[in-house]
Write a protein that holds these residues in place. Structure first.
Motif, mmCIF file in Angstrom:
data_model
loop_
_atom_site.group_PDB
_atom_site.id
_atom_site.type_symbol
_atom_site.label_atom_id
_atom_site.label_comp_id
_atom_site.label_asym_id
_atom_site.label_seq_id
_atom_site.Cartn_x
_atom_site.Cartn_y
_atom_site.Cartn_z
ATOM 1 N N UNK A 316 -16.327 4.451 14.963
ATOM 2 C CA UNK A 316 -15.271 5.224 14.265
ATOM 3 C C UNK A 316 -15.165 5.541 12.638
ATOM 4 N N UNK A 317 -16.657 6.280 13.454
ATOM 5 C CA UNK A 317 -16.774 7.657 11.920
ATOM 6 C C UNK A 317 -16.460 9.326 12.412
ATOM 7 N N UNK A 363 -17.780 10.265 7.640
ATOM 8 C CA UNK A 363 -16.384 9.481 7.654
ATOM 9 C C UNK A 363 -16.054 9.391 8.108
ATOM 10 N N UNK A 364 -15.720 7.470 7.421
ATOM 11 C CA UNK A 364 -15.545 6.409 8.438
ATOM 12 C C UNK A 364 -13.708 6.528 8.503
ATOM 13 N N UNK A 377 -19.333 2.630 2.713
ATOM 14 C CA UNK A 377 -17.821 2.355 3.626
ATOM 15 C C UNK A 377 -18.306 2.785 5.135
ATOM 16 N N UNK A 378 -19.622 3.778 4.802
ATOM 17 C CA UNK A 378 -20.271 4.322 6.332
ATOM 18 C C UNK A 378 -21.598 2.962 7.275
ATOM 19 N N UNK A 379 -20.786 2.292 8.207
ATOM 20 C CA UNK A 379 -21.297 1.165 8.772
ATOM 21 C C UNK A 379 -22.621 2.070 9.663
ATOM 22 N N UNK A 386 -23.209 8.329 2.424
ATOM 23 C CA UNK A 386 -21.816 7.011 2.054
ATOM 24 C C UNK A 386 -20.833 7.737 1.728
ATOM 25 N N UNK A 387 -19.624 6.537 1.624
ATOM 26 C CA UNK A 387 -17.664 7.131 1.620
ATOM 27 C C UNK A 387 -18.202 5.568 0.211
ATOM 28 N N UNK A 388 -17.748 5.871 -1.074
ATOM 29 C CA UNK A 388 -17.930 4.899 -1.755
ATOM 30 C C UNK A 388 -16.234 4.453 -1.996
ATOM 31 N N UNK A 389 -16.018 3.345 -1.822
ATOM 32 C CA UNK A 389 -14.066 3.181 -2.602
ATOM 33 C C UNK A 389 -14.437 3.093 -3.991
#
Length: 525
Positions: A316-317, A363-364, A377-379, A386-389
């Motif tokens: 999913x990324x 990128x998720x 949001x990166x799993x 990282x990707x932060x909301x």
């Protein structure tokens, strides 16, 4: 000493057998095509920038353990005009030229109008692109020149604008498993804001012997309006996964008004590029199959990027790797006046040189609307990206550094769009002139180097061995020039797994430092 890089080279139009030492694998049959600047002065006029030299195509053909070298200048309209006039009369990236200094004001004004945004030089010195069954010398303009990959003859010029609304196009396309070619370019003139245009040329767009250019069957996938009307983002390459196209809209931009008036104001095109350190990087994802641009946008700190390494999808990324710089000073270092300095002065002048950094972004794809702000949001577990909301709803990315100090990356292209482990490149440390090659292991974050005293290797090209199972089962090819007059230039063959030299083919000819190219496997044997 650096003047060695911008000396005029001569053609080697007839095949020249190289002196091979070591052992070339018997399965290595085909031709390595390379492109780069090879002529830096015409008459009593000289180019001001290394990226301006007229294109010299050269090839190394492997046949039954032997290597044969050949080179020919690209017989572009630019080459013909310059050689006929015995002076530089066509403007390039870093060199402003005027057709005739004796023309009256009316003729000069007309020449200015012809040399504004709609048209550029066709001196295609950067790469070799395959569209259908046709091969083209390419740069970043609206023209490409078809070449015969065996004879190196120039077969004719094609204008992108006759087939799709583009003013600029990248020299770094992608090829899918079926042989279709994906590329993208910039549309400056037309209705609305300037756009990034993504297109596809089908594998059957041309066949051997066909006279119609492959671009006759070009298919536009989508267009993405730039955020700025007057300052569209510059891009040199892009990323591709199984389902997505990755466009990085960076803060390195083209000043359209400055470009449109460059000829009239006596400024070169290179000076029309600007780095906006106060801007932000925006990453766009495009669905390859539908052409739909995802509404989700990802943001990152500013950087300058020229070359993508690879991209793939995992759980999913979208994961993509590229080489970044902290600023846009790299182009300035290649002005001939800077290269004329001895190495010590060159290093001192460019002591603040921003070295290239190989970075990974993750990128998720599917964002849960219920996700609380400031959540990573990166799993994926094997990356620090990282990707932060954020509180304002934007998605902010930070990168994972894979390696420092490498350019001109290449991979086993069978792993393009797929999860991979290794990439190769030219080691860049004290200057932008590579003196080593490196193999980087993404999993262990370790690397192996190859170095030859006085040698300057070109971009490494990976060629997989037949029926290879492991990713690094194959060879690395690189053209190496030497500052030592006692050392002839040679074609280097490395075992890709151990990164040790297994052969070199020395050339008794005028060999130039090239930029990019590709290997054409001989399938007749």
């Amino acid at each position: 000493m650096l003047s060695f890089f911008f000396r005029n080279r001569s053609e080697t139009p007839e095949p020249l057998k190289a002196d091979v030492s070591g052992s070339i694998p018997t399965w290595l049959q085909g031709t390595l095509l390379r492109n780069g600047p090879g002529l830096f002065s015409v008459g009593d006029t000289s180019y001001r920038h290394w990226f301006d030299g007229m294109a010299l195509i050269h090839s190394f053909t492997f046949k039954d353990g032997g290597v044969f070298y050949k080179s020919k200048f690209l017989k572009s309209e630019t080459f013909k005009k310059n050689t006929a006039a015995k002076r530089i009369v066509v403007t390039e990236f870093g060199t402003m030229a005027y057709p005739d200094p004796c023309k009256n004001i009316f003729a000069k004004t007309f020449s200015y109008l012809l040399n504004a945004i709609p048209d550029f030089t066709d001196n295609n010195l950067i790469n070799i692109i395959k569209y259908g069954e046709d091969y083209y010398a390419s740069s970043e303009v609206n023209y490409i020149n078809q070449i015969d990959p065996l004879t190196l003859d120039t077969l004719g010029r094609t204008n992108y604008r006759n087939h799709i609304a583009l003013n600029l196009a990248t020299a770094h396309p992608h090829y899918d498993d079926d042989g279709n070619t994906y590329n993208m370019g910039t549309a400056i003139i037309g209705f609305g804001r300037p756009k990034c245009v993504i297109f596809r040329v089908p594998v059957n767009a041309s066949e051997k012997g066909m006279k119609k250019p492959a671009l006759k069957q070009v298919e536009q996938i989508c267009s993405i309006p730039f955020r700025s009307t007057l300052y569209p983002s510059y891009f040199h390459s892009f990323g591709l996964t199984e389902n997505y196209i990755i466009f990085v809209e960076q803060a390195f931009k083209l000043d359209i008004l400055k470009l449109a008036t460059a000829y009239f104001r006596n400024i070169n095109w290179g000076s029309c590029l600007k780095f906006d350190k106060d801007d932000v990087t925006v990453i766009h994802l495009v669905n390859r199959k539908t052409g739909k641009v995802l509404s989700t946008k990802y943001y990152a700190d500013v950087f300058v990027a020229f070359h993508h390494i690879n991209a793939f999808e995992e759980d999913g990324h979208v994961v993509f790797d590229l080489i970044t710089y902290k600023d846009s000073n790299l182009y300035d270092m290649f002005y001939i006046k800077n290269m004329q300095k001895d190495i010590d002065k060159f290093i001192e002048t460019n002591k603040d040189f921003s070295p290239p950094s190989c970075q990974r972004f993750v990128l998720p794809i599917n964002i849960d609307e219920e996700t609380p702000p400031d959540t990573n949001l990166v799993k994926l577990q094997d990356t620090t990206a990282t990707v932060v909301l954020r509180q304002d709803g934007s998605l902010y990315c930070t990168h994972d550094t894979l390696f420092e100090g490498l350019e001109l990356p290449s991979i086993n292209y069978k792993y393009n769009t797929k999860k991979y482990r290794y990439f190769y490149g030219s080691r860049v440390e004290w200057s932008p002139f590579p003196n080593k090659l490196a193999k980087v292991d993404i999993v262990t974050r370790k690397h192996i180097e190859w170095v030859d005293e006085d040698g300057y290797p070109s971009e490494p090209v990976f060629v997989a061995s037949p029926n290879a199972v492991e990713e690094d089962d194959g060879v690395i090819l690189s053209s190496v020039i030497s500052l030592n007059p006692q050392k002839p230039p040679f074609l280097l063959v490395l075992d890709a797994k151990s990164f040790t030299e297994i052969a070199r083919a020395s050339i008794n000819a005028s060999v130039h430092m090239d930029l990019h190219g590709l290997f054409i496997r001989d399938t007749s044997t």
